[in-house]
Design a protein around this motif. Structure first.
Motif, mmCIF file in Angstrom:
data_model
loop_
_atom_site.group_PDB
_atom_site.id
_atom_site.type_symbol
_atom_site.label_atom_id
_atom_site.label_comp_id
_atom_site.label_asym_id
_atom_site.label_seq_id
_atom_site.Cartn_x
_atom_site.Cartn_y
_atom_site.Cartn_z
ATOM 1 N N LEU A 81 0.861 -1.182 0.000
ATOM 2 C CA LEU A 81 0.000 0.000 0.000
ATOM 3 C C LEU A 81 0.899 1.234 0.000
ATOM 4 N N LEU A 82 0.836 2.021 -1.062
ATOM 5 C CA LEU A 82 1.653 3.213 -1.207
ATOM 6 C C LEU A 82 0.846 4.427 -0.767
ATOM 7 N N LEU A 83 1.468 5.302 0.012
ATOM 8 C CA LEU A 83 0.758 6.436 0.594
ATOM 9 C C LEU A 83 1.402 7.750 0.159
ATOM 10 N N PHE A 84 0.547 8.688 -0.297
ATOM 11 C CA PHE A 84 1.040 9.944 -0.856
ATOM 12 C C PHE A 84 0.278 11.130 -0.269
ATOM 13 N N GLY A 85 1.004 12.219 0.000
ATOM 14 C CA GLY A 85 0.389 13.436 0.501
ATOM 15 C C GLY A 85 1.452 14.473 0.786
ATOM 16 N N MET A 86 1.045 15.737 0.813
ATOM 17 C CA MET A 86 1.961 16.827 1.138
ATOM 18 C C MET A 86 1.378 17.685 2.245
ATOM 19 N N GLY A 87 2.249 18.307 3.039
ATOM 20 C CA GLY A 87 1.790 19.196 4.092
ATOM 21 C C GLY A 87 0.898 18.481 5.083
ATOM 22 N N ALA A 88 -0.272 19.076 5.375
ATOM 23 C CA ALA A 88 -1.207 18.457 6.316
ATOM 24 C C ALA A 88 -1.701 17.117 5.799
ATOM 25 N N SER A 89 -1.804 16.972 4.482
ATOM 26 C CA SER A 89 -2.253 15.704 3.909
ATOM 27 C C SER A 89 -1.229 14.597 4.145
ATOM 28 N N PHE A 90 0.058 14.962 4.215
ATOM 29 C CA PHE A 90 1.069 13.950 4.539
ATOM 30 C C PHE A 90 0.876 13.418 5.955
ATOM 31 N N LEU A 91 0.486 14.289 6.885
ATOM 32 C CA LEU A 91 0.240 13.843 8.258
ATOM 33 C C LEU A 91 -0.895 12.822 8.287
ATOM 34 N N VAL A 92 -1.877 12.999 7.424
ATOM 35 C CA VAL A 92 -2.971 12.027 7.322
ATOM 36 C C VAL A 92 -2.444 10.720 6.735
ATOM 37 N N ALA A 93 -1.597 10.820 5.711
ATOM 38 C CA ALA A 93 -0.997 9.621 5.120
ATOM 39 C C ALA A 93 -0.149 8.877 6.153
ATOM 40 N N GLN A 94 0.555 9.620 6.990
ATOM 41 C CA GLN A 94 1.376 9.014 8.034
ATOM 42 C C GLN A 94 0.508 8.289 9.055
ATOM 43 N N ASP A 95 -0.642 8.857 9.376
ATOM 44 C CA ASP A 95 -1.575 8.195 10.282
ATOM 45 C C ASP A 95 -2.044 6.871 9.681
ATOM 46 N N ALA A 96 -2.327 6.866 8.379
ATOM 47 C CA ALA A 96 -2.727 5.626 7.704
ATOM 48 C C ALA A 96 -1.607 4.594 7.766
ATOM 49 N N TYR A 97 -0.383 5.042 7.552
ATOM 50 C CA TYR A 97 0.782 4.146 7.602
ATOM 51 C C TYR A 97 0.881 3.472 8.971
ATOM 52 N N GLN A 98 0.775 4.269 10.035
ATOM 53 C CA GLN A 98 0.896 3.718 11.383
ATOM 54 C C GLN A 98 -0.223 2.724 11.698
ATOM 55 N N LYS A 99 -1.395 2.952 11.149
ATOM 56 C CA LYS A 99 -2.516 2.043 11.399
ATOM 57 C C LYS A 99 -2.343 0.731 10.650
ATOM 58 N N PHE A 100 -2.059 0.822 9.338
ATOM 59 C CA PHE A 100 -2.034 -0.393 8.525
ATOM 60 C C PHE A 100 -0.838 -1.300 8.830
ATOM 61 N N ILE A 101 0.311 -0.726 9.205
ATOM 62 C CA ILE A 101 1.434 -1.605 9.541
ATOM 63 C C ILE A 101 1.173 -2.363 10.838
ATOM 64 N N ARG A 102 0.330 -1.818 11.716
ATOM 65 C CA ARG A 102 -0.006 -2.527 12.956
ATOM 66 C C ARG A 102 -0.721 -3.847 12.693
ATOM 67 N N VAL A 103 -1.414 -3.914 11.572
ATOM 68 C CA VAL A 103 -2.169 -5.139 11.259
ATOM 69 C C VAL A 103 -1.515 -5.904 10.116
ATOM 70 N N GLY A 104 -0.226 -5.661 9.902
ATOM 71 C CA GLY A 104 0.550 -6.491 8.982
ATOM 72 C C GLY A 104 0.455 -6.135 7.521
ATOM 73 N N LYS A 105 -0.082 -4.975 7.199
ATOM 74 C CA LYS A 105 -0.160 -4.588 5.791
ATOM 75 C C LYS A 105 1.135 -3.894 5.379
ATOM 76 N N ARG A 106 1.795 -4.406 4.367
ATOM 77 C CA ARG A 106 3.030 -3.786 3.897
ATOM 78 C C ARG A 106 2.719 -2.419 3.300
ATOM 79 N N CYS A 107 3.418 -1.398 3.774
ATOM 80 C CA CYS A 107 3.173 -0.024 3.332
ATOM 81 C C CYS A 107 4.471 0.664 2.951
ATOM 82 N N ALA A 108 4.350 1.701 2.158
ATOM 83 C CA ALA A 108 5.507 2.523 1.808
ATOM 84 C C ALA A 108 5.090 3.987 1.861
ATOM 85 N N ILE A 109 5.915 4.801 2.507
ATOM 86 C CA ILE A 109 5.620 6.224 2.652
ATOM 87 C C ILE A 109 6.922 6.984 2.807
#
Length: 282
Positions: A136-164
């Protein structure tokens, strides 16, 4: 029943043609009166034609005028009576109590309005893509990047491979290295951010499916994405950075994460327990 008639109209207005804008303005200026009009009467009041009214209904996601009218009547019936009182413009002379009320109201209103635009089928298709993808690739800039980072932290907790990556150049690399077996979540409220569109175009060339979290308005990003998850923000010129748009985007990430968790419940529970870091182990 499809919801968010007035929100859909407000968001679409900037892209509407002259004739369409006449219909939209007629409804937005006096929605209570417009809701009582027949299609022919509304066309007459807006100096357009019934075919123009029908065209707008379909562009807004309704099958026809009757469905839009029914949804509008329902929306007006459930409007909060104190919306005008707490939804005023933020002013530099506001007292602290006014700031608390207005900012809180705008965040809550953004969530409520965004809920009206959430289409379960679009969420389902998005979760399908997340479940099926290798990374799962995550993209965003500025405040939207903070949202993408939140998604990254959630999905890796349940074993989903992510890149950000916070570095936009690294985001370019992620996009150009993407494969059809991957999937991307792209977060941009406007849908016009140049750097994010560059990533989206590279992802399209690579054949990687895209989920866009953006506002309900035709934009280059929404046209590139495979799934669009719409959010609404109560933003103003007087603000310090994105506020309600960020809240609405975070809420959409929570929806996706929870739906993914429930879809793969047993596996997610196992990963969640394994990645739990207790304080005793620190």
């Amino acid at each position: 029943m499809m919801k968010g008639v007035l929100i859909r109209m407000t968001q679409y207005r900037a892209q509407a043609s002259g004739a369409e804008r006449g219909v939209l303005d007629c409804v937005l200026e006096d929605p209570e009166a417009a809701a009582q009009c027949s299609i022919h009467k509304l066309a007459e009041l807006s100096y357009t034609s019934p075919s123009t009214v029908v065209r707008i209904c379909r562009k807004l996601g309704f099958k026809g005028y009757r469905e839009l009218q029914k949804s509008l009547l329902y929306e007006l019936a459930v409007r909060s009576e104190n919306r005008a009182e707490k939804g005023g413009q933020l002013e530099h002379t506001d007292q602290l109590s006014d700031i608390i009320d207005k900012v809180t109201y705008r965040n809550v209103a953004s969530l409520e309005n965004s809920r009206m635009l959430v289409e379960p089928e679009a969420v389902k298709r998005s979760v399908d893509l997340i479940c099926a993808c290798d990374t799962l690739l995550l993209f965003g800039m500025g405040a939207s990047f903070l949202v993408a980072q939140d998604a990254y932290q959630k999905f890796i907790r349940v074993g989903k491979r992510c890149a950000i990556s916070e570095d936009i150049h690294c985001q370019y690399v992620h996009a150009r290295n993407a494969r059809p077996a991957d999937a991307a979540i792209i977060i941009s409220y406007t849908g016009y951010t140049e750097e994010i569109l560059r990533c989206a175009k590279d992802l399209r060339r690579q054949g990687a499916p895209m989920i866009a979290i953006t506002r309900f308005e035709p934009s280059p990003l929404s046209q590139l994405a495979d799934c669009n998850l719409y959010v609404v923000a109560m933003e103003e010129t007087f603000r310090s950075g994105a506020m309600s748009s960020r809240i609405a985007q975070l809420n959409m990430i929570d929806i996706l994460y929870t739906a993914y968790f429930n879809r793969s419940y047993d596996q997610s529970i196992r990963h969640f327990e394994r990645t739990q870091i207790s304080k005793e182990n620190l």
